[in-house]
Each structure stands twice: as C-alpha cells, then as structure tokens.
Scaffold this motif. Structure first.
Motif, short mmCIF file in Angstrom:
data_model
loop_
_atom_site.label_atom_id
_atom_site.label_comp_id
_atom_site.label_asym_id
_atom_site.label_seq_id
_atom_site.Cartn_x
_atom_site.Cartn_y
_atom_site.Cartn_z
N ALA B 12 14.75 -29.17 -63.02
CA ALA B 12 15.36 -29.44 -64.32
C ALA B 12 14.92 -28.37 -65.30
CB ALA B 12 14.95 -30.81 -64.84
N GLY B 13 15.74 -28.15 -66.31
CA GLY B 13 15.39 -27.24 -67.40
C GLY B 13 15.96 -27.82 -68.69
N VAL B 14 15.09 -28.08 -69.65
CA VAL B 14 15.53 -28.79 -70.87
C VAL B 14 15.05 -28.06 -72.12
CG1 VAL B 14 15.45 -31.01 -69.67
CG2 VAL B 14 13.46 -30.23 -71.03
N ALA B 15 15.65 -28.41 -73.24
CA ALA B 15 15.25 -27.86 -74.54
C ALA B 15 14.32 -28.84 -75.24
CB ALA B 15 16.49 -27.60 -75.40
N ALA B 16 13.06 -28.43 -75.39
CA ALA B 16 12.07 -29.33 -75.97
C ALA B 16 11.73 -28.97 -77.42
CB ALA B 16 10.79 -29.30 -75.13
N GLY B 17 12.22 -27.83 -77.87
CA GLY B 17 11.92 -27.42 -79.24
C GLY B 17 10.71 -26.52 -79.36
N LEU B 18 10.18 -26.00 -78.24
CA LEU B 18 9.05 -25.07 -78.32
C LEU B 18 9.52 -23.69 -78.79
CD1 LEU B 18 7.35 -26.03 -74.96
CD2 LEU B 18 6.49 -26.55 -77.25
N ARG B 27 19.63 -25.10 -79.31
CA ARG B 27 18.23 -25.09 -78.87
C ARG B 27 18.16 -24.50 -77.48
NH1 ARG B 27 15.04 -26.66 -83.22
NH2 ARG B 27 13.55 -25.95 -81.66
N PRO B 28 17.39 -23.45 -77.30
CA PRO B 28 17.25 -22.89 -75.95
C PRO B 28 16.37 -23.77 -75.06
CG PRO B 28 15.86 -21.70 -77.51
CD PRO B 28 16.63 -22.71 -78.31
N ARG B 29 16.64 -23.75 -73.78
CA ARG B 29 15.78 -24.49 -72.84
C ARG B 29 14.40 -23.88 -72.84
NH1 ARG B 29 20.80 -24.48 -70.15
NH2 ARG B 29 21.58 -26.62 -69.99
N ASP B 30 13.36 -24.69 -72.76
CA ASP B 30 12.00 -24.15 -72.78
C ASP B 30 11.00 -24.94 -71.94
OD1 ASP B 30 11.99 -26.31 -74.50
OD2 ASP B 30 11.80 -25.09 -76.32
N VAL B 135 8.90 -32.83 -71.18
CA VAL B 135 8.54 -33.30 -69.83
C VAL B 135 9.29 -34.60 -69.51
CG1 VAL B 135 6.67 -34.29 -68.46
CG2 VAL B 135 6.29 -32.17 -69.76
N ALA B 136 9.26 -35.53 -70.45
CA ALA B 136 9.92 -36.84 -70.23
C ALA B 136 11.41 -36.63 -69.95
CB ALA B 136 9.72 -37.72 -71.46
N SER B 137 12.00 -35.76 -70.72
CA SER B 137 13.42 -35.49 -70.56
C SER B 137 13.71 -34.78 -69.24
CB SER B 137 13.87 -34.71 -71.79
OG SER B 137 14.92 -33.88 -71.51
N ALA B 138 12.84 -33.84 -68.88
CA ALA B 138 13.04 -33.08 -67.63
C ALA B 138 12.97 -34.01 -66.42
CB ALA B 138 12.00 -31.97 -67.51
N VAL B 139 12.06 -34.98 -66.45
CA VAL B 139 11.92 -35.92 -65.32
C VAL B 139 13.23 -36.68 -65.09
CG1 VAL B 139 10.77 -38.04 -64.56
CG2 VAL B 139 9.42 -36.13 -65.47
N THR B 140 13.89 -37.04 -66.18
CA THR B 140 15.15 -37.79 -66.02
C THR B 140 16.29 -36.90 -65.55
OG1 THR B 140 15.91 -37.39 -68.29
CG2 THR B 140 14.47 -39.27 -67.94
N GLU B 141 16.15 -35.59 -65.70
CA GLU B 141 17.25 -34.68 -65.35
C GLU B 141 17.05 -33.98 -64.01
OE1 GLU B 141 18.85 -32.18 -68.31
OE2 GLU B 141 18.62 -33.66 -69.93
N LEU B 142 16.00 -34.33 -63.29
CA LEU B 142 15.74 -33.66 -62.01
C LEU B 142 16.95 -33.83 -61.09
CD1 LEU B 142 12.03 -34.64 -61.31
CD2 LEU B 142 12.93 -32.32 -61.62
N ASN B 143 17.34 -32.71 -60.46
CA ASN B 143 18.56 -32.75 -59.65
C ASN B 143 18.45 -31.69 -58.56
OD1 ASN B 143 21.45 -32.15 -58.90
ND2 ASN B 143 21.79 -33.75 -60.44
N PRO B 144 18.97 -31.97 -57.37
CA PRO B 144 18.88 -30.97 -56.29
C PRO B 144 19.99 -29.94 -56.32
CG PRO B 144 19.82 -33.00 -55.45
CD PRO B 144 19.53 -33.26 -56.90
#
Lengths: 399, 399
Positions: B12-18, B27-30, B135-144
């Motif tokens: 997963a790759g998400v935008a956390a605001g870092l 918002r770029p993924r970070d 991290v919380a958001s990335a866990v929900t978006e994990l995908n193969p």
C-alpha cells in the motif's frame, strides 16, 4: 614582499605570449625566473603525489635529488602534463636554455640544477619558441628589488585574480614566498605552485624537514575541491646570504615558525582568491584522539559536495556535517558529538542543538567546529563553498 | 511491476501528510507498507556503512539479525536521522503500531519483525500523529495487485520525478522491486531505499548472500555525488509462495541473475532520474589487474568534480580523467594508459590521442572507457555530471 625579500635572490616575470592577450591587447606575464646567487645553493621541494605527474614534476624530482638548485623557471599558459616523452624533452630543453642564458651573464648555473614548474591546461604541448623567448627576456630582467619579486608572482597566475606573496623575518634570516592557483576555480589545471626563498644559513636536510612540516600544516590543509593536480610543486631555496647570519646555522625553531607563517599565509590567500566561491570555510575538528584524526574528520566535511552547496545556500545543515564525519573511521561517538557553525552549537550530543536560525551565514567567512570528545588534538582544513560559479568556470575552461 | 509482482506480498502507499501538499492542494503519498504473507518470512538487508546511522537503520539492523521480517514500513518526508533517543523511540513506536494494526486484521506479525525505513531531511523529528495515521490507513489498503505495488513505490519518492520499479521472472520464481532516491539531487537527505520481494523458495543464508552480491554489482556502482547517506537501506524478502516453486529450493544461479537484473535496472533508473543532471555517465575501466581495481579507478573519476563539470560543459577533458586515476593505487603505467570518450580514443599511451573535437557530448548518455592494460578485469560505475541544477537543488533544499 615576495621571493626577493631574502638576500641572495633575483627574480623576473615577463610576458612571453603563452597566455592570451587581454581584451585591450595587453600581454599578461607568463614566465617567471628566480635565481639563487648563493653562497649556499641548498634546496628542497615537495611534489604532487598524483601518479600522472607532469613532465616538469618528473624533471624537477631529478634536479632536487642532490639537494641543490641554482634557479627555478616557471610558466603559466600550459601545464605540460600528459604530453609524454616530447613533453619531457620540452622541459629538459627549457632547463638547458635557462642555464645557457644565465651562464652567458657569468652566473654559475648548470641545467641539472634548474627546477621547472608549469601550470595551465593538461594534455597540450607548450609553445616552445614563445617560452624560450620569455626565458631570454627574463634573464635580462633579473633584479633583487621587490618589484621584480612581484612581477615573478604575477607571471605564475592563471585563474588567480591577485598575486599571492608573503614574507617573515627573524634576527638572522628572512623568508619570502610566492604562490599561485588552487582555489576552487580549477585546481586540476590551475595547479598549486609555490616558491619560498630564504637567506638563512641552514643545512639542506634541515631545510627539507622544515619545508615538509610547513607544507603539512599549510598547503596540505587547504582543500578546495578535493582534486589533486598533476603539477603541484612547493620549492624552498636557501642562499645563506643574510648579513647577520650565524655561520653555524639558524635557530631552527625560529626558522620553522617563520616558514610556517609564510606558507600558511600563502595557503589562506589561495583559498581567499577562489573567485567562484562565496564563502571561505575553516573546518576545525577539536578534542580528537590524534591530530591526524582531526584532519581526517575536517577533510571529509571539506570534500562533501552536499555540505559545500548548503553553505552556498546559507543553510547551516549540520546533518550533512555529521553524515560526512560518519563516513570516516575516526574515534567518536555519534551520540555525543557537538557541531557549531559560526558560533552556534546547532548540534549537541549528536542531535538537535541550538536554534539553527541563529546562525548568520551572510558573511564571507564561515567557521565550523566539530567536537569529537575523544581526546585533545585538533586540526583545521580551509575550503570553499560549491557555487554556480565553480560549475561555470570549470565547465567552460578548455572549450 | 513492483513489489507485488511476487506471490505472497501485499502493498500500500498512502498520503499521511508528512510531505507538503502540491500547489493544487493534492497530498502526495508518503507512507508505504509491504507485507509478506509467507509461507516463508525470510529476509536480508544491506545498510549504509555511515557511522551516523539513522534511527530506522539502527532499528532495522536489530530486526534483520534473526533473518526474519514480516513487513516493511517506509516513509518519506523525514529521515529521522540525528534525532537521538527520542528518534529511536519514534521508530520503535512505528513498528509497534504496524504490528498492532496488522494483528487486528488477523495477520501474524510481531513488532520485532517489522523493518522501518525513513527518508527526508536530517535532524528533525517526524510528525508521529501523521505517520501513525498513515500506517492505519495503509493497513486497510494492502492489496496484492500491481497498482498497490506502484502506490508503495510512489510513497517513497522524495526529489524523484518518477517512481522506480522493476521485476524479473524465472520458471519457479518472480522478483519484484522498488527504489527511490540517490540521483544527484540530494542523496545525503534523499537516501537510497529499495525493497525487493520474491516468491522463490530460498534459504535465508542464500537470500542474504544473493542480495549482497546483487547490491555490490548495482547500487554500490551507482555513485552520484560521492556522499553517503545516513539512511541507505536495501531489503530483500522471500515468501516461497510461487505456485510452481520447487520445495527443495530455487536454482540459485538463475535467481542471482534475476536479482542482479532487478537491482541493476533500479540503480540505472536512479541515475537516470537525477533531475539536476544533464548527462548520465558510465565509466568503464577495462584490462585492470582485478575487478576491485577497475572499480576503484572508475569511482575515482566518478567523484572528480573537475571531470563532472567538464562533461556538463560538453568538454572531453581527458586530462582530468587521467589526473583522477593518478590519485589511486591501482596497477597502471601512466605512459601506456588509453582513454576513450564516446568512442573516440582522445588519450593514447598517456598522451594526446585522436582529435578531441570528434567527441560528441550533446546527447544525454556518456561512455568513458579507461584501458589500464594491466590485466583482464573490468567494472563500470554509473554517475552524473555536476551542473548548475545540482548546486541549486542542494543549496536550496532545507531553507
């Protein structure tokens, strides 16, 4: 005061046509000659350790091997490096011609005692007719006055904007010197050359030892862009001609101090004249286990392009300093190291220290202090920032 | 195809605001997450040798010590380097949080098996609430699927202009990988990070040996500006999940070749994406006494600022190449060495060779060949030229 500050030396600097004329048609000086009239002809030299040594370096290493030199001829406008056997023959011919012309004036000079230094572009043959014409003219202009010493200093300039000269005196001796180049503009072609003269009465072995110590503490601690020239040469010559000289020999400690002073002054002038640079940076490592380790740590920072661009951007980016020290094997604990930039301890105990916005990098002088907390030794390396002008000068030089 | 090319992995790759928002507010993924679902959880890693290692490096060195890793979490927007004990606690907390969130989905993951990588500015603490939210958001978006692997590759970008991904397959395995950074823009802060996954059945010791060999031949031969990051990390994870996997183990030679290919492809993409660079330069030293000597000679040239500015100026200044080789202790004779630039042998036998004006440096790709005539070994280092954009990007980065 330049190389003629010491008694027993004459010098000249002439325009031979090796360098291009100025826009107004003026010919810059490009051939220098320094003659030791004795009574002593003691000499010592330190050369580049680059294995691709230029022809004049290979020649001068032979000349100096017996500890005697009568004269030095130097030219700008061409390094005579990577020119093979024909280039070496050119150097040999130059020394022969210097000796021949000096002998015609009644001087006792043999070609095997004529040191040769060259500086300029690598990989091109010298214009020998022009160079030899310059030698003939320089011999006729040899003079012991200060102006002649300055003309010699001008003749060895390449991208230098000002000549570099220095002198110091003791009760029984004077030391005079000139230098050119390095700076960050183009040390790979510009080369660092220096000639230091003295009228001290000093044994050749003592002169040699004193020169090596002085170079270690001066030129070898000025590191502009980490590139090592094919032509770097530092020469010392002693005439023993000082009127108050003690025939039994100079006070070696006093002489060493004066020689160090002249060489350190010249090295500082080299760094100060790096035209492409916006900042002159002194990187001091303190409380190191040994002086060598202090020098290693400072030099690693001085060679970091990331650190040098940060200073150009007036950014006290201490992380790049730590990162550079971290690539060395010097004794330090990453969790106790402190770093100050212009007096502000921006890094304490390996982490965030005082407010980085307090650091003023608007001036030309930058002082970095790295406290390794591993002993009592220290050393300082002088360098410059990495600027647009450095890229411009070095990308545009030979084309 | 990225890290999800191999069976047994989700990403997963998400935008956390870092990282700062784009001018349009996007918002770029970070934050990236890569999870190994097994059955094997073998892992190996190679880290920076910089002694000022970042907190995530110190943490991950502990995690990898037993040869097992369940997941990797990576963030851009902050290197967490030179942040002391609080920074290490942040990394620890991140790993704990990853494990906690993954356990809540039923995955068997312990914090001690979660690798952490960070990249961004040195000497600043991470925004932990933002990171943990990511991290919380990335866990929900994990995908193969492949898109998820690409999102992970995007999330680790800093000054990169494009993501770097690669894959290769054999009959019984696939290797997939992603990388970021280095490039010449700012490796000291941007860091080189890479995660390579495989579904091969391979013993941990074999995976470790294969990774070290692949890194030696790829990332370690891409040398953009000679600066070594505090955060560089390359990770390999093996799931053994390939449907046609031979339970007795993969063909090691075939696997090594595929791993080399992926790592070399990623390293070439890093050099190609150095935005400040105008030229990608491959410096090959041939006929060296040993492969190590060939690498040493090529690397010395790759680190010469004078050579790199000359290439920027489209100047085939071979004297600067010889001068750089001359500073090394590799076996060669300065009077026999040959150098070619883009196919023209501008230096022959240590002197002037073919006409330098024949060299065409107008294109982006530059090939330097240095013939040492001292043996049969060779090695190639990839680097870039030194440009105004390099100075600009690195002087302006943190301010």
């Amino acid at each position: 005061m330049s190389v003629t500050a010491a008694e027993g030396f004459t010098a000249a600097g002439v325009a031979a046509g090796l360098k291009s004329a100025a826009p107004d048609g003026a010919r810059p000086r490009d051939v220098a000659l320094v003659l030791n009239h004795g009574p002593d002809k003691h000499a010592a030299a330190v050369f580049t350790t680059n294995r691709v040594a230029a022809a004049p370096v290979l020649w001068s290493q032979q000349v100096i091997s017996d500890g005697r030199a009568d004269a030095v001829v130097l030219n700008s406008g061409g390094a005579n490096a990577c020119t093979g056997a024909p280039g070496f023959a050119d150097t040999h011919q130059t020394a022969e011609y210097v000796a021949e012309k000096l002998q015609a004036t009644g001087a006792e000079v043999s070609a095997g005692d004529v040191l040769v230094c060259s500086t300029g572009l690598i990989g091109e043959r010298l214009d020998m007719p022009a160079l030899l014409g310059g030698v003939a003219s320089a011999v006729t202009e040899l003079n012991p006055d200060d102006a002649a010493g300055q003309r010699a200093a001008q003749a060895i300039m390449t991208t230098d904007s000002v000549m570099k000269i220095s002198s110091a005196s003791g009760a029984e001796f004077t030391v005079g010197g000139m230098a050119k180049g390095a700076g960050m503009l183009a040390p790979g072609m510009a080369t660092m050359l220096s000639v230091v003269t003295t009228d001290a009465v000093i044994a050749q072995a003592d002169l040699d030892a004193a020169l090596r110590e002085a170079v270690r503490l001066s030129f070898n601690r000025a590191d502009s862009d980490g590139c090592m020239s094919t032509n770097d040469t530092v020469i010392a010559m002693a005439s023993g001609a000082h009127p108050q000289a003690d025939p039994s020999g100079v006070d070696l400690a006093e002489f060493q101090a004066a020689l160090n002073q002249v060489c350190q002054d010249l090295a500082a002038q080299l760094i100060a004249d790096a035209e492409g640079a916006h900042h002159e940076i002194a990187i001091s490592t303190v409380n190191a286990a040994t002086e060598e380790q202090a020098e290693t740590a400072s030099r690693s920072v001085a060679r970091s392009n990331l650190f040098k661009t940060a200073i150009f951007g007036q950014d006290p980016n201490w992380g790049r300093i730590l990162s550079a020290v971290g690539t060395t094997d010097v004794d330090f604990d990453p969790s106790t190291i402190d770093v100050a930039v212009n007096g502000v301890w921006v890094c304490r105990a390996g982490g965030i220290g005082d407010e980085r916005s307090l650091v003023d990098l608007s001036g030309r002088h930058v002082k970095v202090v790295i406290d390794l907390k591993s002993g009592g030794a220290e050393a300082t390396i002088l360098t410059n920032d990495l600027t647009h002008d450095y890229v411009h000068e070095n990308s545009a030089y030979s084309t």
